[in-house]
Scaffold this active site. Structure first.
Site, PDB file in Angstrom:
ATOM      1  N   THR A  15     -29.622   7.894   2.256  1.00  0.00           N
ATOM      2  CA  THR A  15     -29.175   8.469   3.631  1.00  0.00           C
ATOM      3  C   THR A  15     -29.464   7.337   4.658  1.00  0.00           C
ATOM      4  O   THR A  15     -28.555   7.162   5.537  1.00  0.00           O
ATOM      5  CB  THR A  15     -29.656   9.788   3.927  1.00  0.00           C
ATOM      6  OG1 THR A  15     -29.225  10.693   2.768  1.00  0.00           O
ATOM      7  CG2 THR A  15     -29.178  10.059   5.264  1.00  0.00           C
ATOM      8  N   GLY A  30     -37.153  10.104  14.383  1.00  0.00           N
ATOM      9  CA  GLY A  30     -35.715   9.982  14.414  1.00  0.00           C
ATOM     10  C   GLY A  30     -35.427   9.214  15.617  1.00  0.00           C
ATOM     11  O   GLY A  30     -35.553   8.014  15.746  1.00  0.00           O
ATOM     12  N   GLY A  33     -27.662  17.805   4.625  1.00  0.00           N
ATOM     13  CA  GLY A  33     -28.102  16.462   4.542  1.00  0.00           C
ATOM     14  C   GLY A  33     -29.364  16.107   5.533  1.00  0.00           C
ATOM     15  O   GLY A  33     -30.017  15.031   5.697  1.00  0.00           O
ATOM     16  N   LYS A  91     -46.275  10.687  10.092  1.00  0.00           N
ATOM     17  CA  LYS A  91     -45.683  10.074  11.432  1.00  0.00           C
ATOM     18  C   LYS A  91     -46.925  10.069  12.444  1.00  0.00           C
ATOM     19  O   LYS A  91     -46.916   9.523  13.638  1.00  0.00           O
ATOM     20  CB  LYS A  91     -44.386  11.271  11.987  1.00  0.00           C
ATOM     21  CG  LYS A  91     -43.391  10.765  10.782  1.00  0.00           C
ATOM     22  CD  LYS A  91     -42.534  11.888  11.321  1.00  0.00           C
ATOM     23  CE  LYS A  91     -41.235  11.799  10.245  1.00  0.00           C
ATOM     24  NZ  LYS A  91     -40.065  12.673  10.585  1.00  0.00           N
TER      25      LYS A  91
END
Length: 328
Positions: free
Chosen positions: A13, A133, A186, A204
């Site tokens: 992805t 992200g 997804g 993270k």
């Protein structure tokens, strides 16, 4: 026009997102950097699988085809596992190739070593995509550290978990149904273990800790709890009381310099900045001495948010390389 040749390691992805953005924004990238950007090669496990890439791109299962290509300037790494990602990136640095990674598990553990190695070899490392992200939290903290001191970071750092909790509240579906919905869209991997167990957010948080505090707490001392035990009834009861479940990662340093962290679901009321963060969005609160509390919000899961963060790192790295002005 000078050119930059890049390779992508891993074409899931995120890797596909990087490829699409670089090609769709080719002219824009040229204007911003003074270079034409070309994806020259892609490393995959199965070369027989049909992929929508240009005929000029080398699709290979051998890392040597990339590392031994003297024209490769930058590598995008988008492998899920710690290995062979760490080995590949170490080899790339040794050859003087700049690296950009989205691999939070690998970078949480090996990031400090990679950064030291890169500094020795005068190589640039981009790792914005390892955390949150599309939120530029890495660059933000780096800028803050120039004249301020961070003493706490809290975040909704996993878009999959946030999507699941939102769907359970808004649609009244079960955890399993919400997870399946996330996978179809997804937003979740085929194996979502790290997402729902809390360890994706933990990795993270450790990346952020290394950056903000130049160290990490002992991993075994950080409580990590996922969302897989939360039932729909729990979420709906909380909603009736005007509370919402959020999966929050939290790292702080006390006055004696001791770090402490935790990751897990919490109940928040409408006064908290995270209360309104729904779907795949991430949010981060950075607390500093002078600025106080800074909240950043943005998409945290999917092809384009992470791919965009990697391409932003590409632009940042290229600008360190004596860019050539573009006149038209």
């Amino acid at each position: 026009m000078p050119s930059i040749k890049a390779a992508i390691i891993g074409f899931g992805t995120v890797g596909e997102g990087v490829y699409k953005i670089v090609n769709e924004k080719r002219q824009q990238l040229k204007q911003h950097t003074g270079y034409t950007i070309e994806i020259a090669s892609i490393l995959v496990r199965d070369v027989t699988k049909n992929r929508a890439v240009a005929p000029s791109v080398l699709v290979t299962y051998s890392i040597d085809d990339i590392l031994n290509d003297p024209e490769i300037d930058i590598i995008f790494e988008a492998i899920v596992d710690e290995e062979p990602a760490y080995t590949y990136l170490s080899q790339a640095i040794e050859k003087g190739i700049h690296i950009i990674t989205a691999n939070k598990k690998m970078f949480a553990k090996h990031g400090p070593a990679l950064l030291k190695h890169a500094e020795f070899r005068d190589v640039q490392v981009g790792f914005e995509a390892t955390t949150a992200g599309g939120i530029p939290i890495i660059r933000t903290i780096e800028n803050l550290l120039a004249g301020d001191r961070v003493h706490r970071v809290q975040g909704i750092l996993n878009g999959t978990s946030n999507f699941i909790l939102t769907a359970m509240r808004d649609e009244g579906v079960t955890f399993e149904e919400a997870l399946h919905h996330a996978q179809k869209k997804g937003f979740a991997e085929a194996d979502p273990t790290d997402d729902i167990s809390g360890f994706d957010a933990f990795y993270k948080l450790m990346v952020v800790s290394s950056l903000a505090f130049d160290e990490q707490p002992e991993w075994e001392e950080v409580s990590v709890v996922g969302i897989d035990h939360i039932q729909t009834d729990d979420v709906l009861e909380a909603s009736k009381a005007e509370l919402r479940y959020r999966h929050v990662a939290d790292i702080r340093i006390d006055d004696e310099g001791k770090l402490s962290g935790k990751v897990g679901p919490v109940l928040l009321d409408a006064e908290h900045p995270f209360y309104a963060i729904d779907g795949v969005d991430n949010a981060i609160i950075v607390e500093t001495d002078y600025l106080g509390k800074l909240t950043l919000i943005g998409p945290g899961a999917g092809m384009y948010p992470t791919g965009s963060a990697m391409v932003a790192d590409l632009v940042h790295i290229i600008r360190q390389l004596k860019p050539v002005p573009v006149l038209s």
